[in-house]
Design an enzyme around this catalytic site. Sequence first.
Site, PDB file in Angstrom:
ATOM      1  N   HIS A 148       0.835  -1.202   0.000  1.00 24.93           N
ATOM      2  CA  HIS A 148       0.000   0.000   0.000  1.00 24.93           C
ATOM      3  C   HIS A 148       0.873   1.255   0.000  1.00 24.93           C
ATOM      4  O   HIS A 148       0.367   2.369   0.074  1.00 24.93           O
ATOM      5  CB  HIS A 148      -0.882   0.042   1.260  1.00 24.93           C
ATOM      6  N   ARG A 304     -16.947  -8.091   0.776  1.00 25.58           N
ATOM      7  CA  ARG A 304     -18.197  -7.494   1.253  1.00 25.58           C
ATOM      8  C   ARG A 304     -19.221  -7.590   0.135  1.00 25.58           C
ATOM      9  O   ARG A 304     -19.972  -8.535   0.061  1.00 25.58           O
ATOM     10  CB  ARG A 304     -17.956  -6.046   1.731  1.00 25.58           C
ATOM     11  N   GLY A 306     -18.303  -6.196  -3.385  1.00 24.84           N
ATOM     12  CA  GLY A 306     -17.572  -6.285  -4.652  1.00 24.84           C
ATOM     13  C   GLY A 306     -18.305  -5.621  -5.812  1.00 24.84           C
ATOM     14  O   GLY A 306     -18.285  -6.132  -6.930  1.00 24.84           O
TER      15      GLY A 306
HETATM   16  P1  PAP Z   1      -7.363  -4.411   1.227  1.00 25.48           P
HETATM   17  O1  PAP Z   1      -6.969  -3.002   0.998  1.00 25.48           O
HETATM   18  O2  PAP Z   1      -7.681  -4.698   2.674  1.00 25.48           O
HETATM   19  O3  PAP Z   1      -6.440  -5.394   0.613  1.00 25.48           O
HETATM   20  P2  PAP Z   1      -9.086  -4.665  -1.034  1.00 25.48           P
HETATM   21  O4  PAP Z   1      -9.106  -6.075  -1.479  1.00 25.48           O
HETATM   22  O5  PAP Z   1      -8.234  -3.722  -1.794  1.00 25.48           O
HETATM   23  O6  PAP Z   1      -8.789  -4.583   0.506  1.00 25.48           O
HETATM   24  O7  PAP Z   1     -10.558  -4.081  -1.105  1.00 25.48           O
HETATM   25  C1  PAP Z   1     -11.661  -4.765  -0.621  1.00 25.48           C
HETATM   26  C2  PAP Z   1     -12.777  -4.512  -1.603  1.00 25.48           C
HETATM   27  O8  PAP Z   1     -12.611  -5.355  -2.752  1.00 25.48           O
HETATM   28  C3  PAP Z   1     -14.136  -4.865  -1.013  1.00 25.48           C
HETATM   29  O9  PAP Z   1     -15.051  -3.965  -1.649  1.00 25.48           O
HETATM   30  P3  PAP Z   1     -16.491  -3.614  -1.053  1.00 25.48           P
HETATM   31  O10 PAP Z   1     -16.328  -3.310   0.388  1.00 25.48           O
HETATM   32  O11 PAP Z   1     -16.962  -2.423  -1.839  1.00 25.48           O
HETATM   33  O12 PAP Z   1     -17.332  -4.805  -1.304  1.00 25.48           O
HETATM   34  C4  PAP Z   1     -14.309  -6.297  -1.488  1.00 25.48           C
HETATM   35  O13 PAP Z   1     -15.637  -6.762  -1.470  1.00 25.48           O
HETATM   36  C5  PAP Z   1     -13.760  -6.180  -2.900  1.00 25.48           C
HETATM   37  N1  PAP Z   1     -13.368  -7.477  -3.467  1.00 25.48           N
HETATM   38  C6  PAP Z   1     -12.746  -8.514  -2.849  1.00 25.48           C
HETATM   39  N2  PAP Z   1     -12.575  -9.527  -3.698  1.00 25.48           N
HETATM   40  C7  PAP Z   1     -13.104  -9.142  -4.880  1.00 25.48           C
HETATM   41  C8  PAP Z   1     -13.244  -9.793  -6.150  1.00 25.48           C
HETATM   42  N3  PAP Z   1     -12.815 -11.028  -6.349  1.00 25.48           N
HETATM   43  N4  PAP Z   1     -13.833  -9.097  -7.151  1.00 25.48           N
HETATM   44  C9  PAP Z   1     -14.277  -7.830  -6.957  1.00 25.48           C
HETATM   45  N5  PAP Z   1     -14.183  -7.172  -5.777  1.00 25.48           N
HETATM   46  C10 PAP Z   1     -13.610  -7.819  -4.751  1.00 25.48           C
END
Ligand code: PAP
Length: 343
Positions: A148, A304, A306
């Site tokens: 990050h 959550r 996505g």
């Molecule tokens: P991090 O910074 O803790 O690594 P990161 O994965 O960048 O988190 O972001 C999480 C977001 O990506 C979540 O978004 P939301 O809260 O708006 O739902 C999560 O749901 C989403 N996410 C995780 N996996 C996927 C996926 N396979 N495809 C699309 N979105 C995803």
Amino acid sequence: MATPNSSLQSHDKQETVDESYQKTYKKFDEILPTLPKDKGWFSEHLVQYQGFWLKPRALLGALLINDHFTNPQPSDIILSTSPKCGSTWLRALMFAIINRNTYDFETHPLLTTNPHDLVPFFEGYMRRDGSYSGRVDSLPSPWFLSSHLPHSLLPKSLTSTCRFVYICRDPKDVFVSKWHFMNNVRPKELPPISFEEAFDLFSRGVSHYGPIWDHALGYWKASRESPETVMFVKYEDVKKETSVYVRKLADFLGVPFSANEEEEGIVEKIVRLCSFENLSNLEVNKTVKTTKVRPSVSNSDFFRKGQVGDWVNHLTPEMAQRLDQITKDKFQGSGLSFDLQET
Ligand code: PAP
């Protein structure tokens, strides 16, 4: 030939911190009290270092990387993101692309392992709090790491050598995602942070690795100066045309899909394997499972909704306008923009 992280698990072990690191720890102890502080989102304050708000632990990681990350190779890959912009998804996609000749789709590690445990968190890997003190330089090269850290806080030796993929996302959706995440992982004895208070912190840039706008601009500029080493993508675009981006990522990473692979539908298989629907429904990602590296974050906390545009269910029109205005002002003249009308 070794592929990045294919032998990671055997190296993912507790290590004694090398004495050569003591100088950096001393520097950290000296710098820390001199930095501007702001109330963090929960118990831990954030410090402002060279324009960015960091947890002290992330600052230590940045210093360690600068002092001790030696000999990066052009084959090393770093996935960079601001928090909540799509790192879990991109870790999965890139891991699946890079290692596609090592694993088959029926027994793929992504079916049983959270993407965060397959792609080490660069600055988190280099911490000294005793619970986890592995060293990135003990991993086998080529590296595939996630970070990050802002572009400007990484050493030149690294930014001029490794390949970077950067994913950004509409700050409105990032804020909503972050607010939910932070309340999920907060120490349970503390009250939840209110939406309004969190909004104020986020829009002032007082957010982990924030301001998010400056973070994106750093990588955006680097990608324009050196498109062959920095690939800049948006969550919204990857969501709209995932298979197009899987091909673009493979090209950028120097492992394009062959005609045979196209015929076998490998691109589509990777898209399905890494989709939100698939990953979030796997047992490993549904269970509340924390690890030594992430003692307060469960695998399920990374999933959550996505979706693109969920902000509309949470932000008032005034809040949305405020974030859009900051985005427009900050990005003005840079060539970077979000399709803010659509979202
Ligand atoms: P991090 O910074 O803790 O690594 P990161 O994965 O960048 O988190 O972001 C999480 C977001 O990506 C979540 O978004 P939301 O809260 O708006 O739902 C999560 O749901 C989403 N996410 C995780 N996996 C996927 C996926 N396979 N495809 C699309 N979105 C995803």
